[in-house]
Design a protein around this motif. Structure first.
Motif: not given
Length: 254
Positions: A87-95
């Motif tokens: 989840g953090v990996a995906e959020l990091t991209k979206i960020a």
């Protein structure tokens, strides 16, 4: 009725003049088209191309927003399932996305995770970044401001907290409860109980706020000599005088 020679001549002259006028107009039009027709066609083509490009770009942005939205939902679902790493990996991209709304939400979630894991300084830096992002929706900027103000409340001078929260520490704003409470406590730290009391009293009368917050504010107001029962719900004035809005402005309202 038979036309007289004079009438016939007038009719003939009029017809001739019309033909001449039509010929002149046709000649003018042909001359104008010869001179400017190419440029008019180019302008028309450019206008249509620009309009088509605008429609295409709107469709591209809509598709990008939808794609980012789907990715955000998937990231949240992974967090809910306990798969924090994915989840953090995906959020990091979206960020890093150019979609301001989803970018801000992803940054806030990442900051919350950092705070939960003890990386307070990192989380506060992200909150401050979102709060200062002029492209982010205001609701997310305000949320980030509350978070960073809460995290730094004990380490900052009271006046800085008051100045920082001034836009939100007014009745009617969505974050009045949290911002008002921190503002009132900051005034108490500065020995300005006369400004803190009315804010606590107003928080106690806000029916849309959590009951725990209202009860705490009522106790604080009572400790400062303000009976919240005597607070005028319409004018927002306490029995000791003054108002929450005036207090939030540092007593400078006139």
């Amino acid at each position: 009725m038979a036309l007289t020679p004079t009438t016939k001549q007038a009719a003939t002259d009029e017809a001739f003049l019309r033909e001449v006028d039509d010929a002149v107009r046709a000649g003018d039009l042909q001359s104008f088209w010869t001179r400017f027709g190419r440029w008019l066609l180019l302008a028309l083509i450019a206008g249509l191309a620009a309009f088509g490009g605008w429609i295409y770009w709107q469709n591209v942005k809509a598709a990008a927003a939808e794609k980012t939205g789907d990715a955000f939902v998937q990231a949240v679902e992974k967090l809910d399932a306990g798969n924090e790493k994915a989840g953090v990996a995906e959020l990091t991209k979206i960020a890093q996305s150019d979609q301001a709304g989803y970018r801000a939400m992803a940054q806030l979630l990442l900051a919350n995770i950092d705070a939960k894991n003890g990386a307070t300084a990192k989380a506060n830096a992200v909150y401050a970044k979102v709060a200062a992002d002029e492209k982010a929706p205001q609701v997310f900027r305000d949320m980030a401001l509350i978070r960073v103000a809460t995290a730094e409340f004990d380490s900052l001078p009271p006046q800085k907290t008051i100045d920082r929260l001034k836009p939100l520490a007014k009745p009617g704003t969505p974050w009045f409860g949290s911002a008002g409470e921190m503002t009132a406590i900051s005034y108490m730290k500065m020995g300005k109980d006369d400004l803190a009391g009315p804010i606590f009293a107003q928080i106690a009368k806000q029916e849309d706020l959590p009951q725990s917050l209202r009860s705490r504010a009522q106790q604080m107001a009572g400790g400062l000599g303000i009976d919240t029962v005597q607070l005028d719900a319409k004018s927002g004035k306490a029995s000791t005088g003054g108002s929450a809005a005036t207090a939030a402005d540092g007593g400078n309202s006139k």
